[in-house]
Design a protein around this motif. Structure first.
Motif, PDB file in Angstrom:
ATOM      1  N   UNK A 185      21.801  30.131   8.660  1.00 55.85           N
ATOM      2  CA  UNK A 185      20.955  30.010   7.457  1.00 55.85           C
ATOM      3  C   UNK A 185      20.975  28.569   6.963  1.00 55.85           C
ATOM      4  N   UNK A 186      22.171  27.975   6.965  1.00 55.49           N
ATOM      5  CA  UNK A 186      22.278  26.594   6.489  1.00 55.49           C
ATOM      6  C   UNK A 186      21.544  25.624   7.410  1.00 55.49           C
ATOM      7  N   UNK A 187      21.638  25.841   8.719  1.00 59.75           N
ATOM      8  CA  UNK A 187      20.949  24.961   9.665  1.00 59.75           C
ATOM      9  C   UNK A 187      19.438  25.045   9.462  1.00 59.75           C
ATOM     10  N   UNK A 188      18.936  26.264   9.289  1.00 64.27           N
ATOM     11  CA  UNK A 188      17.502  26.443   9.040  1.00 64.27           C
ATOM     12  C   UNK A 188      17.097  25.725   7.751  1.00 64.27           C
ATOM     13  N   UNK A 189      17.937  25.850   6.724  1.00 61.91           N
ATOM     14  CA  UNK A 189      17.636  25.215   5.444  1.00 61.91           C
ATOM     15  C   UNK A 189      17.638  23.689   5.549  1.00 61.91           C
ATOM     16  N   UNK A 190      18.649  23.139   6.191  1.00 63.35           N
ATOM     17  CA  UNK A 190      18.744  21.685   6.299  1.00 63.35           C
ATOM     18  C   UNK A 190      17.623  21.142   7.187  1.00 63.35           C
ATOM     19  N   UNK A 191      17.257  21.906   8.193  1.00 60.14           N
ATOM     20  CA  UNK A 191      16.136  21.512   9.060  1.00 60.14           C
ATOM     21  C   UNK A 191      14.837  21.461   8.247  1.00 60.14           C
ATOM     22  N   UNK A 192      14.653  22.468   7.403  1.00 58.01           N
ATOM     23  CA  UNK A 192      13.467  22.508   6.536  1.00 58.01           C
ATOM     24  C   UNK A 192      13.487  21.335   5.553  1.00 58.01           C
ATOM     25  N   UNK A 193      14.645  21.049   5.002  1.00 57.51           N
ATOM     26  CA  UNK A 193      14.786  19.940   4.059  1.00 57.51           C
ATOM     27  C   UNK A 193      14.406  18.621   4.733  1.00 57.51           C
ATOM     28  N   UNK A 194      14.874  18.441   5.960  1.00 56.51           N
ATOM     29  CA  UNK A 194      14.572  17.216   6.702  1.00 56.51           C
ATOM     30  C   UNK A 194      13.076  17.112   6.980  1.00 56.51           C
ATOM     31  N   UNK A 195      12.474  18.246   7.318  1.00 59.01           N
ATOM     32  CA  UNK A 195      11.017  18.277   7.559  1.00 59.01           C
ATOM     33  C   UNK A 195      10.249  17.910   6.295  1.00 59.01           C
ATOM     34  N   UNK A 196      10.637  18.492   5.153  1.00 59.15           N
ATOM     35  CA  UNK A 196       9.938  18.235   3.893  1.00 59.15           C
ATOM     36  C   UNK A 196      10.124  16.790   3.432  1.00 59.15           C
ATOM     37  N   UNK A 197      11.283  16.230   3.745  1.00 61.68           N
ATOM     38  CA  UNK A 197      11.566  14.849   3.344  1.00 61.68           C
ATOM     39  C   UNK A 197      10.651  13.851   4.050  1.00 61.68           C
ATOM     40  N   UNK A 198       9.997  14.284   5.129  1.00 62.80           N
ATOM     41  CA  UNK A 198       9.079  13.414   5.858  1.00 62.80           C
ATOM     42  C   UNK A 198       7.652  13.493   5.311  1.00 62.80           C
ATOM     43  N   UNK A 199       7.409  14.437   4.399  1.00 62.88           N
ATOM     44  CA  UNK A 199       6.077  14.590   3.820  1.00 62.88           C
ATOM     45  C   UNK A 199       5.775  13.405   2.918  1.00 62.88           C
ATOM     46  N   UNK A 200       4.520  12.937   2.894  1.00 66.59           N
ATOM     47  CA  UNK A 200       4.186  11.742   2.113  1.00 66.59           C
ATOM     48  C   UNK A 200       4.350  11.902   0.605  1.00 66.59           C
ATOM     49  N   UNK A 201       4.333  13.136   0.103  1.00 65.07           N
ATOM     50  CA  UNK A 201       4.446  13.364  -1.336  1.00 65.07           C
ATOM     51  C   UNK A 201       5.858  13.779  -1.763  1.00 65.07           C
ATOM     52  N   UNK A 202       6.820  13.687  -0.831  1.00 65.97           N
ATOM     53  CA  UNK A 202       8.180  14.131  -1.146  1.00 65.97           C
ATOM     54  C   UNK A 202       9.186  13.035  -0.784  1.00 65.97           C
ATOM     55  N   UNK A 203      10.014  12.677  -1.739  1.00 63.89           N
ATOM     56  CA  UNK A 203      11.104  11.723  -1.516  1.00 63.89           C
ATOM     57  C   UNK A 203      12.426  12.441  -1.757  1.00 63.89           C
ATOM     58  N   UNK A 204      13.336  12.339  -0.816  1.00 65.23           N
ATOM     59  CA  UNK A 204      14.648  12.960  -0.963  1.00 65.23           C
ATOM     60  C   UNK A 204      15.724  11.895  -0.805  1.00 65.23           C
ATOM     61  N   UNK A 205      16.605  11.820  -1.787  1.00 65.30           N
ATOM     62  CA  UNK A 205      17.741  10.904  -1.727  1.00 65.30           C
ATOM     63  C   UNK A 205      19.031  11.693  -1.918  1.00 65.30           C
ATOM     64  N   UNK A 206      20.041  11.289  -1.170  1.00 63.92           N
ATOM     65  CA  UNK A 206      21.342  11.959  -1.229  1.00 63.92           C
ATOM     66  C   UNK A 206      22.348  11.067  -1.956  1.00 63.92           C
ATOM     67  N   UNK A 207      23.104  11.696  -2.847  1.00 65.18           N
ATOM     68  CA  UNK A 207      24.214  11.013  -3.513  1.00 65.18           C
ATOM     69  C   UNK A 207      25.487  11.382  -2.756  1.00 65.18           C
ATOM     70  N   UNK A 208      26.005  10.496  -1.905  1.00 63.55           N
ATOM     71  CA  UNK A 208      27.181  10.852  -1.100  1.00 63.55           C
ATOM     72  C   UNK A 208      28.447  10.915  -1.948  1.00 63.55           C
ATOM     73  N   UNK A 209      29.426  11.653  -1.465  1.00 69.63           N
ATOM     74  CA  UNK A 209      30.711  11.743  -2.159  1.00 69.63           C
ATOM     75  C   UNK A 209      31.300  10.354  -2.387  1.00 69.63           C
ATOM     76  N   UNK A 210      31.023   9.446  -1.441  1.00 68.70           N
ATOM     77  CA  UNK A 210      31.591   8.104  -1.527  1.00 68.70           C
ATOM     78  C   UNK A 210      31.095   7.333  -2.752  1.00 68.70           C
ATOM     79  N   UNK A 211      30.007   7.818  -3.390  1.00 73.86           N
ATOM     80  CA  UNK A 211      29.496   7.146  -4.585  1.00 73.86           C
ATOM     81  C   UNK A 211      30.429   7.335  -5.772  1.00 73.86           C
ATOM     82  N   UNK A 212      31.312   8.337  -5.658  1.00 71.63           N
ATOM     83  CA  UNK A 212      32.262   8.581  -6.744  1.00 71.63           C
ATOM     84  C   UNK A 212      31.584   9.078  -7.998  1.00 71.63           C
ATOM     85  N   UNK A 213      32.064   8.633  -9.151  1.00 73.18           N
ATOM     86  CA  UNK A 213      31.488   9.049 -10.423  1.00 73.18           C
ATOM     87  C   UNK A 213      30.076   8.483 -10.561  1.00 73.18           C
ATOM     88  N   UNK A 214      29.177   9.289 -11.127  1.00 69.78           N
ATOM     89  CA  UNK A 214      27.810   8.809 -11.332  1.00 69.78           C
ATOM     90  C   UNK A 214      27.241   9.378 -12.622  1.00 69.78           C
TER      91      UNK A 214
END
Length: 287
Positions: A185-214
């Protein structure tokens, strides 16, 4: 056919025009009511949108009193009144969305900026992921879960319609790492997320754990912006019991500043796509 607009925003625009017309006519609510033979309460309920349905006859009387005479303006206001009476698709999911439905505002949003800390944002979820998510909550009845999943999937249509909304998402790494359902289920979800992130009207940014407090170590939120002259931006915050909307400019400004901060802290969209692809590779390997 689903209506492509927000009845609530159309009603707000209509009553704003009426209120401005009354003020230009230099009439108080009580004075306007007295001239029309109405109670002041009736005028007040119209101007606060407590009265959602304004009849054609009442609208004509108000426009006559306020000297709104331009034919095109009167036609436009009647059109707004008709639109305001419509029921959106979300009305059959009242128990899911509550009285003030988020899709009502999403329907006419031009830009949605969203932060999510623990799960994949609802607009980017797959049916399997959403179902597993609801199964982990208190809503364990199968029919209820199916109803909620259907509502969530229908919301996604704003991303693929003609002139789609521009979705800008910042999500914490935790949303990618938390196992919802199973690895498939998670693989399908992440695959879909990656696909949607390539759409011209969708921007996806990840806040990695390494960013610490935000700046967004708070409840998830969304900022909805609308086409010019339709409505001012609003903020939506999901809580355990309800949806909360903030509309005061100072509140919207604070959330906008917070979103700007976390956008600057997060990985770029290109770096985020690579990060998400690595998470997907890991899930597929485990699977």
């Amino acid at each position: 056919m689903r209506i492509p607009y927000s009845p609530t925003l159309r009603l707000r625009l209509l009553v704003s025009e009426l209120k401005q017309g009354r003020e230009r006519a230099k009439l108080t609510v009580s004075q306007a009511g007295k001239v029309l033979g109405w109670t002041a309460s009736k005028i007040s309920k119209i101007e606060t949108t407590e009265t959602r349905r304004i009849t054609s006859g009442d609208l004509d009387k108000l426009m006559d009193l306020y000297k709104i005479d331009e034919p095109s303006k009167r036609l436009a206001m009647h059109a707004l009144a008709r639109d305001a009476k419509e029921r959106g698709w979300w009305s059959k999911y009242r128990e899911v969305f509550g009285e003030q439905a988020l899709p009502d505002f999403e329907a006419e949003a031009s830009v949605i900026r969203s932060f999510e800390g623990l799960v994949i944002p609802g607009l980017l979820q797959t049916p399997g992921y959403a179902e597993a998510l609801f199964q982990g909550g208190r809503y364990t009845d199968a029919k209820d879960i199916a109803h909620r999943v259907d509502a969530r999937m229908t919301r996604r249509e704003i991303l693929s319609r003609f002139n789609p909304v521009h979705l800008r998402v910042v999500m914490d790494e935790a949303a990618l790492r938390r196992m919802i359902g199973n690895s498939s289920i998670m693989a399908e979800q992440v695959r879909h997320l990656l696909h949607m992130a390539k759409m011209p009207n969708i921007d996806v940014q990840v806040l990695p754990f390494s960013a610490g407090s935000h700046a967004a170590l708070v409840a998830p939120f969304s900022i909805l912006e609308f086409p010019e002259n339709l409505a001012l931006p609003i903020v939506h915050v999901d809580t355990v019991t309800d949806s909360v909307f903030f509309e005061q400019p100072k509140d919207v400004a604070r959330y906008s500043a917070t979103f700007g901060d976390i956008q600057g802290t997060a990985l770029s969209t290109t770096q985020s796509a690579r990060f998400i692809a690595d998470v997907l590779a890991s899930l597929e390997s485990d699977g």
